[in-house]
Design an enzyme around this catalytic site. Structure first.
Site, PDB file in Angstrom:
ATOM      1  N   ALA A  48       8.662 -17.033  51.035  1.00  0.00           N
ATOM      2  CA  ALA A  48       7.381 -16.368  51.182  1.00  0.00           C
ATOM      3  C   ALA A  48       7.040 -16.304  52.663  1.00  0.00           C
ATOM      4  O   ALA A  48       7.631 -17.037  53.465  1.00  0.00           O
ATOM      5  CB  ALA A  48       6.292 -17.133  50.445  1.00  0.00           C
ATOM      6  N   ASN A  92       2.114 -13.652  56.604  1.00  0.00           N
ATOM      7  CA  ASN A  92       1.450 -12.577  57.370  1.00  0.00           C
ATOM      8  C   ASN A  92      -0.059 -12.611  57.143  1.00  0.00           C
ATOM      9  O   ASN A  92      -0.512 -12.669  56.003  1.00  0.00           O
ATOM     10  CB  ASN A  92       1.966 -11.215  56.921  1.00  0.00           C
ATOM     11  CG  ASN A  92       3.455 -11.175  56.772  1.00  0.00           C
ATOM     12  OD1 ASN A  92       4.157 -11.446  57.721  1.00  0.00           O
ATOM     13  ND2 ASN A  92       3.939 -10.917  55.567  1.00  0.00           N
ATOM     14  N   GLU A 152       1.375 -20.972  52.006  1.00  0.00           N
ATOM     15  CA  GLU A 152       1.181 -19.757  52.823  1.00  0.00           C
ATOM     16  C   GLU A 152      -0.284 -19.602  53.230  1.00  0.00           C
ATOM     17  O   GLU A 152      -0.586 -19.129  54.324  1.00  0.00           O
ATOM     18  CB  GLU A 152       1.670 -18.513  52.078  1.00  0.00           C
ATOM     19  CG  GLU A 152       3.145 -18.532  51.671  1.00  0.00           C
ATOM     20  CD  GLU A 152       4.097 -18.953  52.761  1.00  0.00           C
ATOM     21  OE1 GLU A 152       3.799 -18.744  53.950  1.00  0.00           O
ATOM     22  OE2 GLU A 152       5.154 -19.531  52.422  1.00  0.00           O
TER      23      GLU A 152
HETATM   24  N1  BES Z   1       6.892 -19.022  57.630  1.00  0.00           N
HETATM   25  C1  BES Z   1       7.717 -19.252  56.506  1.00  0.00           C
HETATM   26  C2  BES Z   1       8.638 -18.094  56.185  1.00  0.00           C
HETATM   27  C3  BES Z   1       9.865 -18.041  57.033  1.00  0.00           C
HETATM   28  C4  BES Z   1      10.884 -18.942  56.841  1.00  0.00           C
HETATM   29  C5  BES Z   1      10.013 -17.085  58.010  1.00  0.00           C
HETATM   30  C6  BES Z   1      12.006 -18.890  57.630  1.00  0.00           C
HETATM   31  C7  BES Z   1      11.132 -17.028  58.811  1.00  0.00           C
HETATM   32  C8  BES Z   1      12.141 -17.934  58.621  1.00  0.00           C
HETATM   33  C9  BES Z   1       6.883 -19.521  55.259  1.00  0.00           C
HETATM   34  O1  BES Z   1       5.622 -20.034  55.498  1.00  0.00           O
HETATM   35  C10 BES Z   1       7.590 -20.579  54.485  1.00  0.00           C
HETATM   36  O2  BES Z   1       7.624 -21.687  54.931  1.00  0.00           O
HETATM   37  N2  BES Z   1       8.170 -20.223  53.358  1.00  0.00           N
HETATM   38  C11 BES Z   1       8.958 -21.134  52.565  1.00  0.00           C
HETATM   39  C12 BES Z   1       8.319 -21.407  51.249  1.00  0.00           C
HETATM   40  C13 BES Z   1       7.310 -22.503  51.332  1.00  0.00           C
HETATM   41  C14 BES Z   1       6.657 -22.738  49.990  1.00  0.00           C
HETATM   42  C15 BES Z   1       7.886 -23.793  51.810  1.00  0.00           C
HETATM   43  C16 BES Z   1      10.296 -20.493  52.352  1.00  0.00           C
HETATM   44  O3  BES Z   1      10.404 -19.301  52.628  1.00  0.00           O
HETATM   45  O4  BES Z   1      11.216 -21.151  51.906  1.00  0.00           O
HETATM   46 ZN    ZN Z   2       5.646 -22.019  56.073  1.00  0.00          ZN
END
Ligand code: BES
Ligand code: ZN
Length: 867
Positions: free
Chosen positions: A277, A280, A313
């Site tokens: 996720a 943004n 998020e």
């Molecule tokens: N900011 C991240 C998304 C992201 C991850 C962007 C790696 C670029 C590179 C987002 O907030 C995030 O941490 N997503 C996790 C899920 C969350 C529930 C831990 C993910 O994508 O695994």
């Molecule tokens: Zn994150």
């Protein structure tokens, strides 16, 4: 030599007016930019980041003049991902409101990065496309030329043109300000964003339905419009996250004492998504399975992940979006915090889920596993270019980050912590901060020297193992050393010591800073535990007599669940690193016979799983004994829980059922295998009504594990025909559980080469395959198909790294591993972007091989004597 990949600071870009016209048939777009520039030092060159774009003309216009100042040259540096625009005159700060205009074109790519397309099939079989962005960490530059660093914040006014009278929903971070019924296209012009980082900008074009609610801000009573967008005709499945999102925005607005500043929050799920996720600002995007919930159909396991993801998020809307790390070195400020805060919110909304104990098992557990390696890295880590930045979105930034925050909260107290946090967010809102800025506010709030307390945890690799021995009648001696790696780091460890004489309300507190300290407790004891509630990220190694005394408070459940759980998980870690033999762990297990709490039993299950997978394929009589032992541990528990949920059953009972069926199935327990087979056949016939959602995955796995080509074909058929994303995921995972080496190539070909599996899901079968008995076959497949399969996924961050590191880390003999390492060396260039992950895989494999040599006799003799 390290290159500095940062942009020059002589010019500031304060506002981007970005207009895009996507062509949804040819997947290209044209772009028009007008950027307000603020010239700090005279220059004749402007430098921006860009990648994979065709840049047409660039010129500068100033207020009050119609003259264009055309660039005299535009040059590209694709290694630095920079475009330099040179002008025939020197640009000075005396220019009146200069604007840089750039015309460019790009492709709506299929790489799940930058501005990309995602496809799905409608019920009547038509393939449709949507276009969406994913910019973190450094892919905004792939969509438009920009100063693509987190500290170079600006405002953005986005407008997007789509064909007239199309059915598209068009979204961006802000609400639509103006809809222009243009001559050639319909233009959606969005309100200007607050000052923000480029990686948080987003837009979307596609056909969607939505559900909607409002969140009421606690103080101003302002309304924030919250929407969840879903595929057409499926808006029901957005309701769970919709409601949670609205309540979470209210909760955080209160908790941080800063109201969510945007007028709306849109969230949507996408069929193709590289990460899980993305936060943004005002337009959060998800993998479909991490946002949509169908009551009665979605498993509790997925529902919990959805809740965690939404909370995580939305936590970023403050931690990350409002206050952003100065540079990626402090990425943990974003991710570690969002992980901690997300858990806090999940726990607030679903106290019955036991979130913090799951956190200790899973998140802290992953941090402990990764950070014991030499090839780990400190939380605060120097990074420069894109590939290095991508590699630190790992369990150190997320899980160690969140664990050290949990530790700090425990030391400062939650109220004090929150006070410091609020002050920090207020000072740095709409701006950027470094780790030290947060420590300063927490020090102010607490009167403690937080920087000194935290320094060892965020700037050093690894964590301590505490060796605890009796020292006379009333004292203990505690020694700290880096766990699993010899070096001389010492940590600042705030110990809470609980003893038979002094309970949870009255613990002995001691701050450990030296390598060895004697702690006088002032009384004798029957039992004692240091690192109570596992508040520090460390492992405790008790002398045999102290350990022996600890089974009583476990058995009588005098200890809280987290203490019962971590006593065992510490022992398991000590076993894997050859501090104690397996029989020490196994002889401690009877203390858990009457255990009732899931998060504790999960550790017993985890150890049996570990033994099963580690010793599989070595010695039949040993593996059979491990299986029998597992059956004895779990069958009575399972009889209590049964196959079907009872009316009003708890969330965790459903999760426990899944765990028990899985363990008993892997252990070959006949009654579970038989019923699983019956349920498998029902599932394959399209009837899901008789299987608990939490059991579907394990039932399909059992079918493949104990079946042959017929079952593989059935599962593939189900995968290809169902429209339910959760079920598709279960099928793909299950397909990695084939039980014959003959199926391995075909299984991997299906994942990587058939065109039927989305890139985002391609690695799913690799997990079980690499971990199971066919590690070598899986590896050989990768080697053999390197130039086609691996290269196809190269650059796809998580996926390419996993394809190599998963088989590597599961190798169990030195010869195979040595050969594999040689191969890896020969591909050093290809692997340069994922080097750290690959090294970690190799180190894990070496550790397992060493452990097996150390424990072979101990394991064998324990199981020979018990069965
Ligand atoms: N900011 C991240 C998304 C992201 C991850 C962007 C790696 C670029 C590179 C987002 O907030 C995030 O941490 N997503 C996790 C899920 C969350 C529930 C831990 C993910 O994508 O695994
Ligand atoms: Zn994150």
């Amino acid at each position: 030599m390290t290159t500095n990949y940062r942009l020059p600071t002589n010019v500031k870009y304060t506002h981007y007016d970005l207009h895009l016209t996507p062509d949804m048939k040819n997947f290209t777009y044209t772009g028009k930019l007008a950027i307000d520039i603020d010239i700090k030092e005279d220059t004749n060159t402007l430098v921006l980041n860009y990648k994979d774009l065709e840049i047409g003309t660039a010129y500068i216009m100033v207020d009050g003049s119609n003259d264009l100042l055309q660039s005299s040259s535009v040059t590209y540096d694709s290694d630095r991902e920079e475009v330099s625009m040179k002008f025939p005159v020197t640009l000075t700060s005396s220019l009146a409101s200069p604007k840089l205009h750039i015309f460019f074109t790009g492709t709506i790519n299929d790489k799940m990065a930058g501005f990309y397309r995602s496809s799905y099939k409608t019920d009547d079989g038509e393939t449709k496309y949507c276009a969406v962005t994913q910019f973190e960490s450094t892919d905004a530059r792939r969509a438009f030329p920009c100063a693509d660093e987190p500290a170079l914040k600006a405002r953005f006014t986005v407008s997007i043109g789509v064909p007239k009278k199309s059915q598209y929903t068009v979204l961006s971070n802000m609400p639509v300000e103006e809809f222009i019924d243009g001559f050639a296209s319909d233009v959606y012009r969005f309100e200007t964003t607050p000052v923000m980082s480029t990686y948080l900008l987003a837009f979307f074009v596609g056909e969607m339905d939505h559900v909607e609610t409002t969140a009421i801000m606690p103080q101003s009573k302002n309304e924030v419009k919250v929407r969840v967008y879903t595929p057409k005709g499926e808006s029901e499945k957005g309701k769970f996250s919709l409601e949670l999102a609205a309540r979470t925005l209210e909760f955080f607005s209160e908790y941080f004492d800063i109201e969510y500043p945007l007028p709306k929050m849109d969230m949507l799920g996408l069929p193709d998504f590289a990460a899980g996720a993305m936060e943004n600002w005002g337009l959060v995007t998800y993998r479909s399975t991490l946002i949509y919930v169908t009551e009665g159909k979605t498993s509790n396991m997925i529902k919990e992940q959805v809740a965690q993801t939404v909370c995580h998020e939305l936590a970023h809307q403050w931690f990350g979006n409002l206050v952003t790390m100065e540079w990626w070195t402090d990425l943990w400020l974003n991710e570690g915090f969002a992980t901690w805060v997300g858990n806090m919110a999940t726990n607030h909304f679903y106290p019955e889920w036991d979130t913090w104990n799951t956190f200790v098992n899973c998140e802290m557990g992953s941090a402990l596993s990764l950070d014991m390696l030499k090839s780990s890295h400190p939380i605060q880590v120097t990074v420069n270019k894109a590939s290095e930045i991508d590699e630190i979105f790992d369990n150190i930034s997320y899980c160690k980050g969140a664990s050290v925050i949990r530790m700090l909260v425990n030391t400062l107290g939650e109220d004090t912590f929150r006070t410091g946090l609020r002050a920090y967010l207020k000072e740095f809102q709409y701006s950027n901060a470094e780790t030290g800025n947060l420590w300063a506010h927490l020090s102010d709030a607490s009167g403690m020297d937080v920087a000194t307390m935290m320094n060892s945890w965020t700037t050093k690799t690894g964590y301590p193992v505490l060796t605890v021995k009796r020292h006379g009648e009333t004292s203990i001696e505690v020694t700290q050393e880096r766990f699993n790696v010899a070096d001389d780091t010492t940590w600042h460890v705030s110990l809470d010591i609980i003893t038979s004489e002094r309970g949870y309300d009255n613990m002995v507190k001691h701050v450990l800073t030296q390598k060895t300290e004697v702690i006088d407790l002032g009384h004798s004891w029957r039992w004692l535990k240091v690192n109570t509630e596992c508040s520090n990220m460390c492992v405790v190694n008790y002398s045999p007599d102290l350990l022996n005394d600890l089974s009583e408070p476990v058995k009588t459940q005098t200890f809280k669940p987290v203490d019962r759980a971590t006593l065992l998980s510490d022992l398991i870690r000590l076993n894997k690193t050859q501090h104690v033999h397996a029989d020490v762990v196994l002889n401690f297990l009877p203390a858990y016979t009457d255990e009732t709490v899931l998060s504790v039993v999960e550790n017993v299950a985890a150890y049996m799983r570990l033994l099963t997978y580690t010793w599989q394929g070595t010695d039949d009589s040993l593996t059979n004994s491990i299986k029998r032992y597992t059956v004895n541990l779990f069958k009575d528990r399972f009889d209590k829980v049964g196959w079907r949920a009872t009316e009003g059953e708890s969330h965790n009972t459903s999760i426990e059922r899944r765990m028990l069926v899985t363990r008993l199935s892997v252990a070959g327990y006949e009654p579970v295998l038989a019923e699983s087979k019956r349920l498998f056949d029902l599932l394959m016939s399209g009837d899901t009504s008789q299987v608990e959602p939490d059991l579907i995955q394990t039932v399909i796995i059992t079918g493949v594990q104990n079946g042959g080509q017929t079952e593989i074909d059935q599962v593939r058929h189900l995968f290809e025909t169902t429209t339910e994303e959760e079920l598709q995921g279960h099928c793909l995972t299950a397909l990695g559980y084939v039980n014959s080496a003959d199926h391995v190539d075909d299984c991997l070909d299906y994942s990587f080469n058939s065109g039927k599996v989305r890139t985002q899901d391609a690695y799913r079968s690799m997990f079980p395959l690499a971990e199971g008995r066919f590690t070598a076959e899986a590896w050989n497949y990768m080697v053999r198909t390197w130039d086609t399969v691996w290269k196809k996924f190269q650059g796809g961050k998580y996926i390419s790294a996993r394809l190599v590191s998963l088989p590597l880390q599961n190798m169990k003999d030195t010869t195979t591993l040595d050969d594999a390492v040689k191969f890896v060396e020969s591909k050093a260039d290809d692997l340069s972007d994922v080097r750290r992950t690959v090294d970690q895989g190799i180190e894990r494999a070496r550790a397992t091989i060493k452990w097996m040599d150390y424990d072979r006799n101990s394991v064998a003799s324990f199981f020979n004597n018990t069965n």
